[in-house]
Design a protein around this motif. Structure first.
Motif, PDB file in Angstrom:
ATOM      1  N   ALA A 101     -14.321  -2.380   3.942  1.00  0.00           N
ATOM      2  CA  ALA A 101     -13.332  -2.034   2.915  1.00  0.00           C
ATOM      3  C   ALA A 101     -12.863  -3.296   2.191  1.00  0.00           C
ATOM      4  O   ALA A 101     -12.828  -3.341   0.956  1.00  0.00           O
ATOM      5  CB  ALA A 101     -12.135  -1.315   3.543  1.00  0.00           C
ATOM      6  N   GLU A 102     -12.541  -4.341   2.966  1.00  0.00           N
ATOM      7  CA  GLU A 102     -12.075  -5.592   2.353  1.00  0.00           C
ATOM      8  C   GLU A 102     -13.182  -6.206   1.485  1.00  0.00           C
ATOM      9  O   GLU A 102     -12.909  -6.761   0.423  1.00  0.00           O
ATOM     10  CB  GLU A 102     -11.644  -6.590   3.436  1.00  0.00           C
ATOM     11  N   ALA A 157      -5.361  -4.587   5.069  1.00  0.00           N
ATOM     12  CA  ALA A 157      -5.688  -5.624   4.087  1.00  0.00           C
ATOM     13  C   ALA A 157      -4.408  -6.309   3.612  1.00  0.00           C
ATOM     14  O   ALA A 157      -4.372  -7.532   3.473  1.00  0.00           O
ATOM     15  CB  ALA A 157      -6.448  -5.024   2.907  1.00  0.00           C
ATOM     16  N   GLN A 180      -1.859  -4.325  -5.104  1.00  0.00           N
ATOM     17  CA  GLN A 180      -1.916  -3.095  -4.299  1.00  0.00           C
ATOM     18  C   GLN A 180      -3.201  -3.181  -3.495  1.00  0.00           C
ATOM     19  O   GLN A 180      -4.299  -3.084  -4.038  1.00  0.00           O
ATOM     20  CB  GLN A 180      -1.910  -1.849  -5.173  1.00  0.00           C
ATOM     21  N   ALA A 181      -3.034  -3.391  -2.207  1.00  0.00           N
ATOM     22  CA  ALA A 181      -4.177  -3.630  -1.328  1.00  0.00           C
ATOM     23  C   ALA A 181      -4.920  -2.327  -1.050  1.00  0.00           C
ATOM     24  O   ALA A 181      -4.440  -1.233  -1.344  1.00  0.00           O
ATOM     25  CB  ALA A 181      -3.702  -4.259  -0.027  1.00  0.00           C
ATOM     26  N   GLU A 182      -6.100  -2.464  -0.450  1.00  0.00           N
ATOM     27  CA  GLU A 182      -6.920  -1.294  -0.125  1.00  0.00           C
ATOM     28  C   GLU A 182      -6.438  -0.593   1.141  1.00  0.00           C
ATOM     29  O   GLU A 182      -6.881   0.510   1.436  1.00  0.00           O
ATOM     30  CB  GLU A 182      -8.397  -1.691  -0.006  1.00  0.00           C
ATOM     31  N   SER A 183      -5.550  -1.238   1.879  1.00  0.00           N
ATOM     32  CA  SER A 183      -5.017  -0.623   3.096  1.00  0.00           C
ATOM     33  C   SER A 183      -3.843  -1.477   3.570  1.00  0.00           C
ATOM     34  O   SER A 183      -3.663  -2.604   3.113  1.00  0.00           O
ATOM     35  CB  SER A 183      -6.077  -0.576   4.209  1.00  0.00           C
ATOM     36  N   TYR A 241       0.879  -1.170   0.000  1.00  0.00           N
ATOM     37  CA  TYR A 241       0.000   0.000   0.000  1.00  0.00           C
ATOM     38  C   TYR A 241       0.913   1.217   0.000  1.00  0.00           C
ATOM     39  O   TYR A 241       1.916   1.218   0.724  1.00  0.00           O
ATOM     40  CB  TYR A 241      -0.897  -0.016   1.242  1.00  0.00           C
ATOM     41  N   HIS A 248     -13.473  -4.154  -1.809  1.00  0.00           N
ATOM     42  CA  HIS A 248     -12.309  -4.228  -2.707  1.00  0.00           C
ATOM     43  C   HIS A 248     -12.076  -5.638  -3.252  1.00  0.00           C
ATOM     44  O   HIS A 248     -11.628  -5.778  -4.395  1.00  0.00           O
ATOM     45  CB  HIS A 248     -11.078  -3.660  -2.021  1.00  0.00           C
ATOM     46  N   ASN A 285     -14.508  -5.752  -5.956  1.00  0.00           N
ATOM     47  CA  ASN A 285     -14.126  -4.866  -7.058  1.00  0.00           C
ATOM     48  C   ASN A 285     -12.958  -5.426  -7.862  1.00  0.00           C
ATOM     49  O   ASN A 285     -12.828  -5.153  -9.050  1.00  0.00           O
ATOM     50  CB  ASN A 285     -13.782  -3.479  -6.521  1.00  0.00           C
ATOM     51  N   ARG A 286     -12.107  -6.211  -7.206  1.00  0.00           N
ATOM     52  CA  ARG A 286     -11.016  -6.855  -7.956  1.00  0.00           C
ATOM     53  C   ARG A 286     -11.533  -8.099  -8.685  1.00  0.00           C
ATOM     54  O   ARG A 286     -10.807  -8.703  -9.461  1.00  0.00           O
ATOM     55  CB  ARG A 286      -9.891  -7.282  -6.999  1.00  0.00           C
TER      56      ARG A 286
END
Lengths: 358, 260, 77
Positions: free
Chosen positions: B114-115, A59, A53-56, A28, B118, B121-122
């Motif tokens: 969030a996880e 993650a 590329q993770a969201e955080s 990230y 995403h 979305n991936r």
């Protein structure tokens, strides 16, 4: 790629991970480690490996968790605030005894701080950092070459001890360019991982867990972890010594600070002061016994850090009353001046001085 | 157990028996809890598709966490909310295995939102089994993101007040705004017919994953009698009369396209 | 002539007496037993097995997978 190349420290870690057989990298963006994430984005797919590329940062460390439960090698990297976010994941990795590599390219703190180099995450790295009784193995490179080499070591150690390994470095080493010789060997051999999750084909299902509701079971788990840490303490301590043979004043510093301290030691020697340097390479396990030995021979010890004095506490624990201990440190991304370190060494060398700061 | 595996006579036909992918062990779930049903349906699908030996499950914090006691396949725990991230790590490293996450509403729609978004979305080729029972079960019946307006919980003792606590989050609808998911469906354990639909939905999702179609999420409206403060029968009625109006059933995404 | 009969077997150790099976049975085959299983629950029993039509409502509904259902084909002279 030629084996002798010019690279920055972040890229050197990335290339080291690839050559160590890292199968998956999750990152990230955060400065000053962005080069590493970009390097992996470019090169992991070329090797048919996984880059996300993770969201955080949260993650990312949990993607590492998922990757390593399959038995594959995996890594994430970040810088101080992002590493704080990974602490929960590190506790889970340590609890489930999963091998993973985490890179902290430290920056100034606390809080958002700044993007200048720092060593203020020493406590977090070496004392556990997350919840529960656990330790990471912590390696502290001090050159681009070591950034590369230690990354390869980190994957081998993670597998050998089934434990997360942290490479604790800083923005200066991450950004600086130096020539280095790339690792040419085969990836370190991976031990069998009968515990990994691959689908329960011709065997009983495997479970990766850290929830143990029965007190006895959880204490038993902790005893197993502590026994492992004891083994690591006995087997793994790493340090480098420079002119310590006849040293009367001893500097102790790791990473970037050790480069500055080494310069100051050279200057002190030029002035006729018998100065030496001990540079811990493993911050956990900490080279406590060797420091204790040297403490008995010297007039004084100077700890140099880019922090308010964190490794200082481990030195104090090792040294006790054997020697006076002085400290030279800067905070907030500031770097100790070689001249200040020299002055501090000279100060310690004065004949009848009583405990500089102990 | 003595009775459960006896060989049927030649003239017998087995209409129903415990699937092999379900461990022969009574669950810790409360009487009437829908988790048992959801577990059973997953086990049935693993049996039907013959994928038990190549399936890896991820179970996070909450009542879901003890899935490894009951499902006879490889299972990893995950930190609260991080289930899709852990599932992503597993699936990317072992793309030919079947990976599913099993998540409650707190895990999926609060701490792990969030996880959730995403991973969807991936278009991760995983199956998310989302058990929506409108409350936090394991921690003692606190308000969840999917708690109904006016519903009393341990942390909304006077009922959920939308003015300060928001309104129930509809996950299927939310994820359906994304381009990448392959299958999104909401079902309800509100009776035998609903359970059969849930079984079919799970079959579609797992089969799609086997064929590499991509991300699937099956939301299961499920009874939590204890924390709904109802008898098991009334909890089922609550699903029908309270939850379904707030969370409409149906297929939201089919073959990667929104269903209109 | 063939006659179909159905057997409902309830695993009394798995059953938690939630009565969901009883609530969905169209022929009132099931009832709660007055007995208690080792885990402290009243469990369901097939009180009127001959009424069973093998619809599987009960076994589908059971959250504890405590119900096994079989169809038997009996040949009569």
């Amino acid at each position: 790629m030629h084996n002798r190349v010019l690279m920055n420290g972040n890229d050197a870690i990335g290339e080291g991970a690839i050559r160590a057989g890292c199968h998956a990298y999750f990152g990230y963006p955060i400065t000053p480690q962005n080069e590493l994430t970009s390097y992996m984005a470019k090169h992991m797919p070329e090797h048919g490996r996984v880059f996300i590329q993770a969201e955080s940062e949260v993650a990312a460390i949990n993607m590492v968790f998922g990757a390593v439960v399959t038995g594959k090698r995996a890594m994430t990297s970040s810088s101080s605030p992002g590493i704080s976010l990974k602490q929960e994941g590190l506790s889970y990795l340590a609890a489930a005894e999963l091998p993973a590599v985490v890179v902290n390219v430290q920056r100034g703190g606390p809080g958002l701080g700044n993007i200048a180099p720092s060593q203020a995450d020493y406590f977090q790295a070496t004392k556990g950092g997350g919840h529960g009784d656990y330790h990471l193995i912590v390696l502290a490179p001090n050159s681009v070459q070591e950034m590369h080499d230690f990354t390869i070591d980190a994957f081998a150690l993670a597998d050998r001890y089934r434990n997360p390994v942290m490479i604790l470095t800083d923005g200066r080493l991450g950004q600086m360019m130096e020539p280095l010789v790339l690792y040419k060997g085969a990836p370190p051999k991976s031990p069998p991982k009968p515990w990994s999750l691959t689908g329960a084909r011709n065997r009983k299902p495997n479970h990766i867990r850290s929830l143990l509701l029965e007190v006895d079971a959880l204490e038993e788990r902790n005893l197993i972890l502590q026994a492992k840490y004891k083994t690591i303490l006995a087997e793994l301590v790493g340090f480098d010594e420079y002119l310590t043979q006849d040293a009367q004043v001893l500097a102790i510093a790791y990473g970037s600070s050790a480069r500055i301290a080494k310069g100051a030691v050279d200057q002190a020697r030029a002035k006729g002061i018998k100065a030496g340097l001990l540079r811990p390479i493993t911050l956990w396990p900490f080279p406590r016994a060797r420091i204790r030995q040297l403490a008995a021979k010297v007039k004084g010890i100077l700890v140099v850090e880019m922090s308010a004095g964190q490794m200082l506490e481990d030195v104090q624990l090792a040294v006790g009353e054997r020697s006076p201990i002085a400290f030279e440190g800067r905070m907030g991304g500031a770097v100790p001046e070689e001249s200040d370190v020299l002055t501090a060494l000279q100060h310690l060398n004065k004949p009848t001085r009583k405990g500089a700061r102990s | 157990m003595s009775t459960s595996r006896s060989r049927p006579k030649k003239t017998d036909r087995i209409i129903y028996r415990r699937p092999l992918s379900l461990v022969d062990r009574p669950t810790h779930f409360c009487p009437g809890c829908g988790h048992g049903t959801a577990h059973k349906l997953i086990a049935e699908v693993l049996d039907t598709l013959k994928i038990r030996e190549k399936t890896i499950g991820v179970a996070p914090v909450g009542c879901a966490v003890m899935a490894y006691y009951y499902l006879n396949c490889d299972i990893s725990e995950a930190a609260h909310g991080r289930t899709p991230a852990v599932a992503t790590g597993i699936k990317r490293c072992l793309p030919d295995r079947i990976v599913f996450s099993y998540q409650g509403d707190g895990d999926l729609a609060a701490i792990g939102m969030a996880e959730t978004i995403h991973a969807a979305n991936r278009g991760e080729n995983i199956t998310v089994v989302f058990v929506n029972n409108s409350v936090y079960g394991m921690t003692g019946g606190q308000m969840a993101p999917t708690t109904l307006n006016g519903q009393k919980t341990a942390t909304s003792p006077c009922g959920r007040d939308s003015r300060s606590m928001g309104t129930p989050i509809r996950i299927c609808e939310l994820l359906n705004t994304l381009d990448s998911p392959w299958h999104i469906e909401r079902v309800a354990l509100d009776g035998p017919a609903g359970i059969r639909k849930a079984r079919k939905a799970l079959l579609t999702a797992f089969k799609g994953q086997m064929e590499g179609k991509g991300y699937s999420l099956i939301e299961i409206l499920s009874p939590c009698p204890i924390h709904m403060r109802l008898t098991p029968r009334d909890a089922v009625r609550f699903i029908k009369e309270g939850m379904i109006p707030a969370f409409p059933l149906g297929v939201f995404r089919k073959e990667g396209k929104p269903v209109t | 002539m063939k006659a179909r009969t159905y057997t409902v077997r309830i695993d009394r150790n798995r059953c938690k007496g939630c009565e969901l099976c009883i609530s969905v049975c169209p022929r009132q085959v099931l009832e709660l037993s007055g007995e208690i299983n080792p885990r402290g629950y009243h469990f369901t029993r097939a009180a009127n097995p001959s009424s069973c039509i093998g619809c599987a409502n009960c076994s589908d509904m059971c959250p504890d997978t405590a119900i096994e259902l079989r169809e038997e084909m009996n040949r009569h002279a």
